[in-house]
Enzyme design. Structure first.
Site, PDB file in Angstrom:
ATOM      1  N   GLU A 372       1.189  -6.165  -8.077  1.00 54.24           N
ATOM      2  CA  GLU A 372       1.458  -4.790  -8.520  1.00 54.24           C
ATOM      3  C   GLU A 372       1.652  -4.742 -10.034  1.00 54.24           C
ATOM      4  O   GLU A 372       2.769  -4.950 -10.530  1.00 54.24           O
ATOM      5  CB  GLU A 372       2.700  -4.224  -7.823  1.00 54.24           C
ATOM      6  CG  GLU A 372       2.518  -3.949  -6.340  1.00 54.24           C
ATOM      7  CD  GLU A 372       3.778  -3.375  -5.709  1.00 54.24           C
ATOM      8  OE1 GLU A 372       4.847  -3.429  -6.360  1.00 54.24           O
ATOM      9  OE2 GLU A 372       3.709  -2.884  -4.561  1.00 54.24           O
ATOM     10  N   GLU A 460      -0.302  -3.970   1.037  1.00 49.47           N
ATOM     11  CA  GLU A 460       1.139  -3.831   1.254  1.00 49.47           C
ATOM     12  C   GLU A 460       1.485  -2.363   1.494  1.00 49.47           C
ATOM     13  O   GLU A 460       1.085  -1.491   0.730  1.00 49.47           O
ATOM     14  CB  GLU A 460       1.926  -4.358   0.052  1.00 49.47           C
ATOM     15  CG  GLU A 460       3.434  -4.194   0.172  1.00 49.47           C
ATOM     16  CD  GLU A 460       4.183  -4.686  -1.062  1.00 49.47           C
ATOM     17  OE1 GLU A 460       3.766  -5.735  -1.614  1.00 49.47           O
ATOM     18  OE2 GLU A 460       5.160  -4.036  -1.487  1.00 49.47           O
TER      19      GLU A 460
END
Length: 537
Positions: A372, A460
């Site tokens: 991320e 995710e």
């Protein structure tokens, strides 16, 4: 250069400058015979004055030393010089110059240096008193050199074998890799330049413990997911929503659109409490009871206890889960679980080089190179980072899917879709969401990315708030699951954990090592029960 030229400069020297033999034996000169501190010319010959007579020497010895230097003011009486023995050659064993006098067991020589026009002193132990023949010195030196050469010849092959054993490939040794090793990449797989990324000093790490080498006989058993669907690929022209064309898909080996569903293990960091889930038994439970098709290995990077600070333990956890995924025949995502991967490019290169070298021949592997990115700068940071890492992996894993993280916690996937990475096949882009926080507006971003021609992989997602806690949002979770199922978007739920968080699938500290049984539903959280239901539909 000529050692005699150093006599005047090195006034403090206590060793002979005239012959290497005497210097090698480290025979010290008496203080009175050390290089003089002053000199003057008399009758065409340099006369010197000896100074610094040590108090530890006897007065007789001091006067005896001074008596041999012409014109020494301290000379008060003449001392007879010990004659040379008949068996002595009368010359210095090192420089070959004639001896002038002797004191005790040492022979001293005083001769005029024609270049410097000054007296040069040298000394050697008397051969007859030391019992060390002059000719033996050269023999001993040659013998030592020969012995060192033999030892080096014998040791070099062992050194080369040790170096090859640390190269990270499965050859004759189980030693998988050295995290401090800087891999030399083949010219065809050198990473492209990444000018916007500043170099970072590498952090030394301990070597990981070796694990058994996976062999083709014990992976992907018949009937397993990978044995049925094989190598995955990305196509931008097959499948779509409601029969439309042009929306990219992940395909199985028969070019049929394919969706993976599975779980993500909590951070691998040492001391974060999830270490007990990075085991073969957990993979077995998730495959046999939860019906997962993919498992995501979130390898922590820069945080405390992560790969940079404790590479050995994190590598051991990763390889344990990857080997179990091969054994049970499911797909496995190797996730570089970082928020600042651009600050550790060298470590990412090393990590993915070793992973691809070891596992690149297996269709199970999916490489997620950046979890991320917090930054919003796709063109200046995230994309250059991806263009640096992708060719590293492609050197040994030319067919596996590579997942590229997108800006701002992998949510601005529509930005990446406007300027995608080019020149490589089988590239997909990640999108993350948490159902109670991210809703219709974020699904619109995913739709735009698909329409712009890039493949999307939800590596995710959570059923609760973006902080991993809060109440379960069943309605939003169902909307997201339906949205992904309609578009064949693969997904992995966060997280295999028993932390006191709503997003964990197990209740707080509920995990027990149940080697031959499954987790009872009474130990599962609301999120765990919901995700298990979706996985078994």
């Amino acid at each position: 250069g000529n050692p005699h030229t150093k006599t005047r400069r090195r006034r403090s020297a206590q060793y002979c400058w005239s012959c290497c033999c005497c210097a090698a034996l480290a025979v010290p000169l008496p203080p009175t015979l050390a290089a003089p501190s002053s000199s003057r010319r008399m009758s065409g010959v340099r006369e010197t004055t000896a100074l610094s007579i040590e108090s530890s020497m006897s007065e007789a010895a001091s006067s005896a030393m001074a008596s041999v230097v012409p014109g020494t003011p301290q000379q008060e009486e003449h001392v007879e010089v010990e004659p040379l023995t008949p068996t002595s050659s009368g010359r210095c064993c090192g420089c070959g110059r004639k001896r002038d006098y002797a004191v005790g067991e040492k022979r001293y020589y005083v001769h005029e240096d024609p270049k410097e026009n000054c007296l040069v002193r040298c000394c050697c132990p008397d051969d007859s008193t030391t019992g060390f023949p002059r000719g033996a010195r050269m023999t001993v030196c040659c013998g030592i050199v020969l012995l060192l050469a033999i030892v080096a010849t014998m040791y070099y092959p062992l050194l080369e074998k040790t170096k090859s054993d640390k190269g990270g490939r499965y050859e004759d040794t189980p030693n998988r890799f050295d995290p401090d090793l800087s891999p030399t990449l083949h010219p065809s797989r050198q990473p492209t330049s990444c000018p916007s990324l500043a170099p970072v000093e590498r952090v030394p790490s301990p070597s990981p413990t070796a694990t058994p080498v996976p062999t083709i006989e014990n992976v992907n058993p018949p009937g397993s997911i990978v044995s049925r669907y094989g190598w995955l690929s990305v196509s931008e022209n097959t499948g779509g929503v409601n029969g439309t064309r042009g929306i990219p898909q992940i395909l199985n080996e028969r070019d049929v659109p394919f969706q993976l569903r599975g779980m993500s293990i909590f951070w691998s960091n040492t001391g974060w409490g999830a270490e007990k889930f990075w085991t073969r038994d957990v993979v077995r439970i998730l495959v046999e009871d939860w019906n997962i098709e993919v498992i995501r290995c979130a390898v922590g990077v820069e945080d405390a206890g992560g790969y940079i600070n404790d590479s050995a333990a994190n590598w051991e956890r990763l390889t344990t889960v990857v080997d179990a995924a091969l054994e049970f025949g499911i797909y496995v995502i190797v996730d570089w679980h970082s928020h600042y991967a651009e600050d550790h490019v060298d470590r990412a290169i090393s990590f993915f080089t070793f992973v691809s070298v070891i596992y690149g021949r297996f269709p199970n592997l999916i490489y997620e190179i950046y979890n991320e990115p917090i930054t919003l700068d796709w063109a200046g940071v995230v994309k250059p980072y991806a263009e640096t890492i992708i060719p590293v992996i492609r050197g040994d894993a030319p067919r596996n899917i590579i997942l590229v993280g997108t800006p701002f916690y992998s949510q601005e996937i529509n930005v990446a879709a406007l300027d995608p990475v080019t020149g490589y096949d089988n590239i997909a882009y990640t999108f993350h969401f948490y159902a109670a926080t991210h809703k219709e507006r974020h699904r619109t971003k995913v739709e735009k990315a698909l329409n712009n021609g890039i493949a999307v992989f939800c590596s995710e997602f959570g059923t609760v708030n973006a902080d991993g806690d809060g109440d379960l949002d069943r309605a939003s979770t169902r909307e997201w699951i339906d949205f992904m199922n309609e578009r064949n978007i693969s997904w992995a739920n966060w997280a295999v954990s028993d932390r006191d968080e709503s997003t964990s699938i197990l209740k707080d500290n509920a995990y027990q090592p149940l080697f031959d049984v499954f987790w009872p539903d009474s130990d599962l959280t609301e999120s765990g029960l919901l995700i298990k239901t979706y996985l078994n539909l």
